[in-house]
Enzyme design. Structure first.
Site, mmCIF file in Angstrom:
data_model
loop_
_atom_site.group_PDB
_atom_site.id
_atom_site.type_symbol
_atom_site.label_atom_id
_atom_site.label_comp_id
_atom_site.label_asym_id
_atom_site.label_seq_id
_atom_site.Cartn_x
_atom_site.Cartn_y
_atom_site.Cartn_z
ATOM 1 N N GLY A 1 0.845 -2.770 7.885
ATOM 2 C CA GLY A 1 0.407 -4.186 8.028
ATOM 3 C C GLY A 1 1.692 -4.860 8.496
ATOM 4 C CD GLN B 1 6.563 -8.356 7.678
ATOM 5 O OE1 GLN B 1 5.306 -8.154 7.939
ATOM 6 N NE2 GLN B 1 7.458 -7.277 7.529
ATOM 7 C CB CYS C 1 8.724 -4.005 3.622
ATOM 8 S SG CYS C 1 8.398 -5.792 4.493
ATOM 9 C CG LEU C 2 7.032 -2.626 9.652
ATOM 10 C CD1 LEU C 2 6.329 -3.022 10.606
ATOM 11 C CD2 LEU C 2 7.622 -1.203 9.981
ATOM 12 C CG HIS D 1 3.520 -5.450 1.312
ATOM 13 N ND1 HIS D 1 4.539 -4.770 0.844
ATOM 14 C CD2 HIS D 1 4.108 -5.943 2.437
ATOM 15 C CE1 HIS D 1 5.706 -4.800 1.769
ATOM 16 N NE2 HIS D 1 5.170 -5.558 2.632
ATOM 17 C CD GLU D 2 1.496 -6.585 5.469
ATOM 18 O OE1 GLU D 2 2.227 -7.436 5.902
ATOM 19 O OE2 GLU D 2 1.968 -5.399 5.215
ATOM 20 C CG HIS E 1 5.620 -10.289 4.230
ATOM 21 N ND1 HIS E 1 6.672 -10.263 4.267
ATOM 22 C CD2 HIS E 1 5.034 -9.123 4.357
ATOM 23 C CE1 HIS E 1 7.218 -9.020 4.460
ATOM 24 N NE2 HIS E 1 5.867 -8.171 4.143
#
Ligand code: NI
Length: 181
Positions: A47, A52, A100-101, A142-143, A146
């Site tokens: 995701g 981000q 996470c990226l 999670h997303e 952000h």
């Protein structure tokens, strides 16, 4: 095709709350989503949230065509979720490994609600909702975090589970995964 660079933890842009989207069905939003999908696919992410890539709007994407990192997770359809709202359907928390990226190369055990209903809008402004559990519910939580400037390390209960993926794999705590973050 535009692969944008992903901000990493420590960049203050990841700690800002994002703004509600008020205009749908326009070239600017479509371009943002194209860039987000290109970036997520290039990194084999589960995701990605707009902040981000430095865009403080309440837009997240997630899901898979087919992802080598998550061979068992093909049940999450590719999804655009704008102005999301999450309703927790049970107090039950589940701990699983998360990455996470924006925190490349690392993993931790993170508690998430197991069963949620989420709602929001697609890129054309059509509202939808889904009731989901387990990994699907985890990815959405999670997303959406952000969008409120929250990264998963802030959710960790036991910091001893937080580490570099390769070290966690070497010690047998984490099963080997094919990609880096
Ligand atoms: Ni993330």
């Amino acid at each position: 095709m535009t692969i944008r660079s992903v901000l990493r933890m420590g960049n203050p842009g990841l700690l800002q709350p994002s703004r509600v989207v008020t205009h749908f069905n326009n070239a600017e939003l479509d371009q943002l989503l194209d860039d987000m999908f290109d970036t997520m696919r290039a990194q084999n992410g589960a995701g990605l949230a707009a902040p981000q890539i430095g865009v403080l709007q309440r837009v997240v994407i997630f899901g898979f065509d087919e992802n080598p990192r998550y061979p068992d997770a093909s049940d999450i359809p590719l999804t655009v979720l704008i102005n999301p709202h999450i309703e927790v359907l049970s107090d039950s928390l589940q701990e699983q490994w998360e990455g996470c990226l924006s925190v490349p190369g690392m993993r931790a055990l993170v508690p998430r609600y197991q069963h949620i209903r989420y709602s929001g809008f697609d890129q054309t402004g059509v509202r939808f909702e889904r009731e989901v559990s387990d990994f699907h519910a985890r990815v959405v939580q999670h997303e959406c975090d952000h969008l409120d400037g929250i990264l998963y390390p802030q959710r960790i209960r036991d910091m001893q589970s937080f580490g570099f993926r390769e070290e966690l794999e070497s010690s047998g705590l984490l099963c080997a995964q094919p990609c880096d973050d």
